[in-house]
Design a protein around this motif. Structure first.
Motif, short mmCIF file in Angstrom:
data_model
loop_
_atom_site.label_atom_id
_atom_site.label_comp_id
_atom_site.label_asym_id
_atom_site.label_seq_id
_atom_site.Cartn_x
_atom_site.Cartn_y
_atom_site.Cartn_z
N ARG A 75 6.47 -19.92 -70.11
CA ARG A 75 5.67 -19.26 -71.15
C ARG A 75 6.28 -17.93 -71.58
NH1 ARG A 75 0.12 -20.04 -70.77
NH2 ARG A 75 -0.03 -18.23 -72.15
N GLY A 76 7.32 -17.46 -70.88
CA GLY A 76 7.96 -16.19 -71.23
C GLY A 76 7.30 -14.98 -70.62
N GLU A 77 6.51 -15.18 -69.57
CA GLU A 77 5.81 -14.08 -68.92
C GLU A 77 6.79 -13.02 -68.41
OE1 GLU A 77 2.97 -11.60 -67.23
OE2 GLU A 77 2.68 -13.26 -68.65
N TYR A 78 7.95 -13.44 -67.96
CA TYR A 78 8.91 -12.51 -67.38
C TYR A 78 10.06 -12.19 -68.34
CZ TYR A 78 6.36 -14.11 -63.31
OH TYR A 78 5.38 -14.43 -62.42
N GLY A 79 9.88 -12.52 -69.63
CA GLY A 79 10.92 -12.26 -70.60
C GLY A 79 12.00 -13.33 -70.54
N PRO A 80 13.13 -13.10 -71.22
CA PRO A 80 14.22 -14.10 -71.21
C PRO A 80 14.79 -14.29 -69.80
CG PRO A 80 14.50 -12.47 -72.97
CD PRO A 80 13.42 -11.95 -72.11
N VAL A 81 14.91 -15.54 -69.37
CA VAL A 81 15.45 -15.89 -68.05
C VAL A 81 16.59 -16.88 -68.27
CG1 VAL A 81 14.98 -16.91 -65.80
CG2 VAL A 81 13.24 -15.48 -66.90
N ASP A 82 17.80 -16.52 -67.81
CA ASP A 82 18.97 -17.37 -68.02
C ASP A 82 18.86 -18.69 -67.27
OD1 ASP A 82 21.15 -14.46 -67.99
OD2 ASP A 82 20.08 -15.45 -69.65
N ASP A 83 18.46 -18.62 -65.99
CA ASP A 83 18.36 -19.83 -65.15
C ASP A 83 16.94 -19.91 -64.58
OD1 ASP A 83 20.30 -21.18 -62.33
OD2 ASP A 83 18.58 -21.94 -63.46
N PRO A 84 16.01 -20.58 -65.29
CA PRO A 84 14.59 -20.60 -64.86
C PRO A 84 14.40 -21.13 -63.44
CG PRO A 84 14.79 -21.41 -67.10
CD PRO A 84 16.18 -21.28 -66.58
N GLU A 85 15.08 -22.22 -63.09
CA GLU A 85 14.87 -22.82 -61.77
C GLU A 85 15.34 -21.88 -60.67
OE1 GLU A 85 13.21 -25.47 -60.68
OE2 GLU A 85 12.54 -25.61 -62.76
N SER A 86 16.46 -21.23 -60.87
CA SER A 86 16.94 -20.26 -59.88
C SER A 86 15.97 -19.09 -59.76
CB SER A 86 18.33 -19.75 -60.29
OG SER A 86 18.79 -18.77 -59.37
N ASN A 106 4.01 -9.65 -73.58
CA ASN A 106 3.09 -9.34 -74.67
C ASN A 106 2.91 -7.84 -74.88
OD1 ASN A 106 1.57 -8.60 -72.50
ND2 ASN A 106 -0.05 -10.15 -72.80
N GLY A 107 3.66 -7.01 -74.14
CA GLY A 107 3.60 -5.58 -74.30
C GLY A 107 2.60 -4.87 -73.41
N ARG A 108 1.73 -5.62 -72.75
CA ARG A 108 0.75 -5.00 -71.87
C ARG A 108 1.43 -4.65 -70.55
NH1 ARG A 108 -3.69 -3.55 -74.50
NH2 ARG A 108 -4.89 -3.66 -72.54
N THR A 109 0.94 -3.58 -69.92
CA THR A 109 1.49 -3.13 -68.64
C THR A 109 0.47 -3.40 -67.54
OG1 THR A 109 2.75 -1.39 -69.72
CG2 THR A 109 2.43 -1.19 -67.33
#
Length: 628
Positions: free
Chosen positions: A61-72, A95-98
């Motif tokens: 869902r992109g919660e952690y931003g761009p991830v090159d290797d999702p499974e790793s 989403n910009g929230r902290t």
């Protein structure tokens, strides 16, 4: 409302998101704010959901931003969770929230995590840094608001700590209570997967796993057992409570199960008990009651019929003395023979309905079967061979007289079926440590379809006028008195009769009274020694496997070894089983039933749980006093 429901309602009122995962990385509990904050579907907020699946969902869902290797990335997060450490961190979401994330491990394994949206607080901090000179009044106001927010947050954190403590206590009490129950207690969700289990399934139904959370009930129970419970499970999903019994073929155990619908959310609570011994006892009591009723009914009829036979015999004897004609003599003789056969039949009926009961005593199978062969062989023609294969070691509790009568009856029936040539085979085996199975086969023509259906009915016979029809009925009566069962079937070569009797081991001590007590605790050894002495035994003592072996080698008349499982040194009481072969050995332990050493010991020798009293030890040894 239940404590669980009240606790969940309280957690849902907290503004922070909260999760608790267990040591297997499965969700134990979460509040509604957790699902709202991360917009999670129900599959990730239901107890039993995998931590790995939730992280994978959030990553996609992109919660952690761009991830090159999702499974790793997912694997790294799971490994960090397995070595969970207390931590506090702040991160900005996609989403910009902290949010702030605070985690702490739990004593029983797993961890609790609190997520707090601190976006407004961060905004206030930024405002203070950039506009402190221009907006001093606004800064003061915001500072006051921030102080108030911090006080609220501190109060909320204190409440969360108290809630966490109470949850830990409730979970510990619930777990302890359910683990002490002599039954398997579990819950399955709407999909049939376990969300709770007290890890007693392997005790109630041997051969099943103990850790079953997340597994489907069908793969846990197996095809046969699941087919028996499936209709009741489906009814429970519809709100119908049920209690029923079924036989688990893989373990030969009789199981009583209760299915109760979950009143709060889709799911079913399950309680299963092993009622094998209760069922065996109930069957024996039912058969005893049937025999009592049959005896009351038949005794009156037999009395009147016996009087009639006496009159017939008297009149026919008188008629034969009145110089009858040659034509009448055969008729009179036939009438007399029929009347005498009627008397014999009355005696057989009296035998089967007389006041008999199953009176079990220790029976050593090898000498018992040897005596049986000695009794049966003279009645067999030279062309019929009797073979006996005893696959059960030791002795068990049985009524030797009734069992011998039943087996002789089966052997003689097999003889009649074989004619002048053939073979009769008798075998015994221990079936799942629950039944003693005795099978008699022959090489005769086998049972007809009618005999398979009615062979155990009283007065059913395939021998015409030569049979009374009470032989197999007496075998059936004997097995039911014992709490067992009998089954008729055919093999490729002939007929087969299978008896199942409750397996009650009878481990008697040899004809001496010297016991080797192996215990590494001085206080416990002294206590058990006094119990044994009070029972009349002589006692020698050891504290380790090495010491016990040395003593046993110098004591040829040793009657028994009673040892704890946990001893001094690296070796345990289990090692004594292999070192002291030929000497009766029994173990005692304070280890829980699911401990690997305890389970391994139960599979090989009798085990007495600690603590125990003199009465428990007496029953465990199988007799009140040593032989004199």
């Amino acid at each position: 409302m239940s404590t669980t429901a009240l606790t969940q309602a309280g957690l849902n009122l907290i503004q922070q998101a909260l999760t608790i995962y267990d040591s297997d990385l499965r969700l134990a509990v979460c509040n509604a704010r957790f699902a709202e904050m991360f917009d999670l579907p129900a599959s990730h907020t239901t107890p039993g959901a995998h931590f790995e699946d939730t992280i994978r969902h959030l990553t996609s869902r992109g919660e952690y931003g761009p991830v090159d290797d999702p499974e790793s990335f997912v694997r790294d997060r799971v490994e960090i969770a397995r070595a969970f450490q207390p931590h506090y961190m702040e991160r900005t979401r996609a989403n910009g929230r902290t949010i702030s994330v605070e985690g702490a491990p739990l004593p029983q394994g797993g961890w609790v995590t609190v997520y707090t949206d601190i976006t407004d607080v961060k905004t206030q901090e930024q405002l203070l840094r950039t506009r402190s000179e221009l907006l001093s009044e606004e800064v003061l106001k915001r500072s006051e608001e921030l102080s108030a927010t911090n006080r609220q947050l501190a109060a909320t954190n204190a409440a969360l700590k108290e809630a966490r403590r109470e949850l830990q206590e409730i979970e510990a009490r619930t777990r302890t209570t359910t683990e002490m129950m002599p039954a398997h207690i579990a819950r399955v969700d709407a999909t049939g997967r376990y969300t709770f289990s007290n890890r007693r399934l392997s005790v109630v139904m041997p051969g099943r796993p103990s850790h079953i959370l997340g597994l489907h009930i069908s793969e846990t129970l197996g095809p046969q057992a699941y087919a028996r419970v499936k209709p009741h499970l489906e009814a429970a999903y519809k709100g119908q409570q049920s209690t029923f019994e079924f036989t688990d073929e893989s373990s030969s155990r009789r199981i009583r199960a209760a299915f109760t619908p979950d009143p709060l959310e889709p799911g079913v609570y399950i309680m299963s008990q092993d009622v094998t011994e209760e069922t065996q006892t109930r069957a024996a009591l039912q058969q005893t009651r049937r025999r009592e009723m049959a005896a009351q009914l038949i005794s009156g009829m037999a009395h009147d019929f016996s009087n009639l036979l006496t009159i017939i015999l008297g009149m026919q004897s008188k008629l034969s003395r009145m110089a009858p004609s040659t034509d009448a003599a055969p008729l009179i003789s036939a009438t007399l023979q029929a009347a005498r056969r009627g008397g014999d039949l009355l005696n057989r009926i009296a035998d089967i309905t007389s006041q008999r009961s199953w009176q079990p005593k220790p029976v050593a199978l090898d000498p018992f079967l040897h005596d049986l062969a000695t009794l049966a062989t003279p009645s067999l023609p030279d062309g019929i061979k009797l073979t006996i294969d005893n696959r059960t070691e030791g002795a068990f509790m049985a009524d030797a007289g009734l069992l011998q009568d039943a087996l002789l009856n089966l052997i003689l029936n097999a003889r009649d079926a074989c004619g002048e040539t053939g073979a009769i085979h008798l075998s015994t085996q221990d079936l799942q440590s629950t039944w003693l199975q005795i099978t008699v086969t022959d090489t005769g023509p086998g049972f007809s379809d009618k005999a398979l259906d009615h062979g155990l009915d009283p007065f059913f016979t395939t021998k015409g006028g030569e049979g009374s029809g009470l032989g197999l009925a007496m075998v059936y009566d004997m097995t039911k008195l014992a709490g067992g069962s009998v089954r008729l079937s055919n093999t490729a070569a002939g007929a087969r009769v299978t008896l199942r009797l409750p397996l009650r081991p009878a481990d008697e001590l040899p004809d001496n009274s010297l016991v080797l007590l192996v215990e590494d605790s001085d206080d416990l050894r002294a206590s058990v020694r006094e119990m044994l002495i009070d029972l009349g035994f002589a006692v020698v003592e050891a504290a380790s496997v090495t010491e016990a072996r040395t003593l046993a080698e110098g004591l040829p008349d040793l009657a028994l070894v009673l040892s704890d499982i946990s001893l001094e040194g690296e070796e345990t009481g289990l090692d004594l089983i292999d070192h002291l072969k030929g000497i009766p050995l029994r173990l005692m332990t304070s280890l829980p039933p699911d401990h690997p050493h305890h389970a391994a010991a139960r599979a090989r020798v009798p085990v007495l749980p600690k603590p125990f009293a003199t009465e428990d030890l007496t029953a465990f040894l199988g007799q009140e006093r040593p032989p004199e």
